[in-house]
Design an enzyme around this catalytic site. Structure first.
Site, mmCIF file in Angstrom:
data_model
loop_
_atom_site.group_PDB
_atom_site.id
_atom_site.type_symbol
_atom_site.label_atom_id
_atom_site.label_comp_id
_atom_site.label_asym_id
_atom_site.label_seq_id
_atom_site.Cartn_x
_atom_site.Cartn_y
_atom_site.Cartn_z
ATOM 1 N N TYR A 1 -0.602 8.686 -2.278
ATOM 2 C CA TYR A 1 -0.602 8.476 -3.725
ATOM 3 C C TYR A 1 -1.849 9.101 -4.376
ATOM 4 C CZ TYR A 1 3.086 4.797 -3.794
ATOM 5 O OH TYR A 1 4.256 4.087 -3.727
ATOM 6 N N GLY A 2 -2.876 9.362 -3.529
ATOM 7 C CA GLY A 2 -4.204 9.709 -4.053
ATOM 8 C C GLY A 2 -4.255 10.910 -4.970
ATOM 9 N N THR B 1 -8.583 2.263 0.981
ATOM 10 C CA THR B 1 -8.343 1.311 2.069
ATOM 11 C C THR B 1 -8.293 1.963 3.454
ATOM 12 O OG1 THR B 1 -6.001 1.447 1.502
ATOM 13 C CG2 THR B 1 -7.234 -0.423 0.634
ATOM 14 N N HIS B 2 -8.182 3.287 3.500
ATOM 15 C CA HIS B 2 -8.227 3.975 4.794
ATOM 16 C C HIS B 2 -9.655 4.065 5.353
ATOM 17 C CE1 HIS B 2 -4.195 5.494 3.998
ATOM 18 N NE2 HIS B 2 -4.194 6.173 5.125
ATOM 19 N N ASP C 1 0.861 -1.191 0.000
ATOM 20 C CA ASP C 1 0.000 0.000 0.000
ATOM 21 C C ASP C 1 0.893 1.236 0.000
ATOM 22 O OD1 ASP C 1 -2.455 1.514 0.200
ATOM 23 O OD2 ASP C 1 -1.904 1.931 2.274
ATOM 24 N N SER C 2 0.314 2.362 -0.385
ATOM 25 C CA SER C 2 1.061 3.615 -0.325
ATOM 26 C C SER C 2 1.478 3.919 1.118
ATOM 27 C CB SER C 2 0.195 4.757 -0.873
ATOM 28 O OG SER C 2 -1.018 4.840 -0.142
ATOM 29 N N GLU D 1 -5.029 9.985 9.223
ATOM 30 C CA GLU D 1 -3.594 9.943 9.515
ATOM 31 C C GLU D 1 -3.197 10.967 10.586
ATOM 32 O OE1 GLU D 1 -0.901 9.356 6.358
ATOM 33 O OE2 GLU D 1 -1.969 7.539 5.748
ATOM 34 N N ASN E 1 -6.222 1.200 -3.483
ATOM 35 C CA ASN E 1 -7.092 1.444 -4.641
ATOM 36 C C ASN E 1 -6.399 2.319 -5.685
ATOM 37 O OD1 ASN E 1 -10.082 0.450 -4.126
ATOM 38 N ND2 ASN E 1 -9.187 1.033 -2.175
ATOM 39 N N THR E 2 -5.651 3.311 -5.208
ATOM 40 C CA THR E 2 -5.006 4.226 -6.151
ATOM 41 C C THR E 2 -3.973 3.467 -6.988
ATOM 42 O OG1 THR E 2 -5.313 5.935 -4.475
ATOM 43 C CG2 THR E 2 -3.890 6.471 -6.323
#
Ligand code: DGL
Length: 279
Positions: free
Chosen positions: A48-49, A199-200, A16-17, A164, A80-81
């Site tokens: 990454y979004g 995913t967050h 994941d990012s 975050e 997802n990104t």
């Protein structure tokens, strides 16, 4: 790259990012705990979004190559990104050159597969990062798999920073979650199913449930991706036999290990001992 898959047993790589993929990993380990896992978060370059296609592709390919270098035969893009912007190119252009026996799977297709049976009105909303919404990956994937469904993507750029910054339970989260739900449903009042396409977002589930009108289904991806991976391994014994069965998990991050461990515990509900790596 030499394929050593016949001799070495490997962990499943989960990329994941940053932190979000931990919500996917947690569910995967709940459903198929017997395998070993190697988690990699590119926290130093997250989020990454809002990044361009080229950058997300380049960063994701670097991470996949790293996980392959660590012996992973199968890598899940639990982002997802990255799934939206890099998966197809990696599967079609890079894997055949790197090692055609290894696999990279994403999180968008399994999610798209299950929406058809969940909606009654045929109208699906998708909450995701600006990059995922802009890529229209969900709209395209759902369009390929199901006929006649209407999809509406809505970017929620404030949700990841709220999580975050440990504000997912604060008043700011109430404000932005309500605002984004209102905007989505104002755009299409017939929506009866909403995908959390980042995913967050499961960390905001209590707030999302609070403001989502009754009767609108909310789809979190973790259980779906976990069930889909378990099913994949049942159907692909040639891959399953290459996986090691220790039940362990190592956590790698491109940021400081201490910083990663601090927030990761919120996503996982347990303390971990991450290691720093450079990509
Ligand atoms: N994990 C990413 C996703 O699922 C969101 C975080 C980011 O923007 O890097 O899209």
């Amino acid at each position: 790259m030499k394929n050593e898959s016949c001799t070495a047993k490997s962990p499943i790589g989960v990329f994941d990012s940053g932190f979000g993929g931990l919500t996917i990993l947690k569910e995967i380990r709940r459903v198929i705990p017997q395998y070993d896992y190697l988690y990699l978060g590119d926290n130093a370059r997250a989020p990454y979004g809002s990044r361009s296609f080229d950058i997300v592709y380049r960063f994701t390919l670097e991470a996949v190559r790293y996980l392959f270098g660590q012996g992973c035969e199968l890598v899940i893009l639990a982002c997802n990104t990255a799934s939206a912007k890099a998966l197809r190119s990696i599967q079609q252009n890079d894997l055949p050159k790197i090692d055609p026996n290894r696999r990279v799977l994403g999180v968008i297709r399994p999610t798209a597969e299950c929406v058809g049976s969940m909606t009654t009105t045929g109208h699906i909303g998708i909450f995701a990062t600006p990059g995922t919404v802009q890529s229209q990956s969900y709209d395209m994937e759902i369009g390929k798999l199901h006929h006649g469904l209407t999809t509406v993507g809505h970017a929620c750029p404030m949700w990841v920073p709220l999580i975050e910054n440990k504000e997912s339970e604060g008043d700011g989260a109430d404000y932005f979650v309500k605002k984004d739900i209102d905007q989505l449903l104002h755009h299409d009042g017939a929506i009866d199913t909403v995908i959390l396409g980042c995913t967050h977002y499961p960390l905001l589930l209590p707030k999302i449930e609070k403001y989502m009108p009754e009767g609108v289904k909310i789809i979190a991806q973790g259980p779906i991706v976990a069930a889909s991976l378990a099913n994949y391994l049942e159907r692909h014994s040639e891959m399953e036999q290459r996986l090691s069965l220790g039940g362990g998990c190592r956590y790698l991050t491109t940021e400081s290990a201490e910083k990663f461990g601090d927030l990761a515990s919120i996503f996982l509900g347990e303390a971990i001992h991450p290691e720093h790596i450079d990509l």
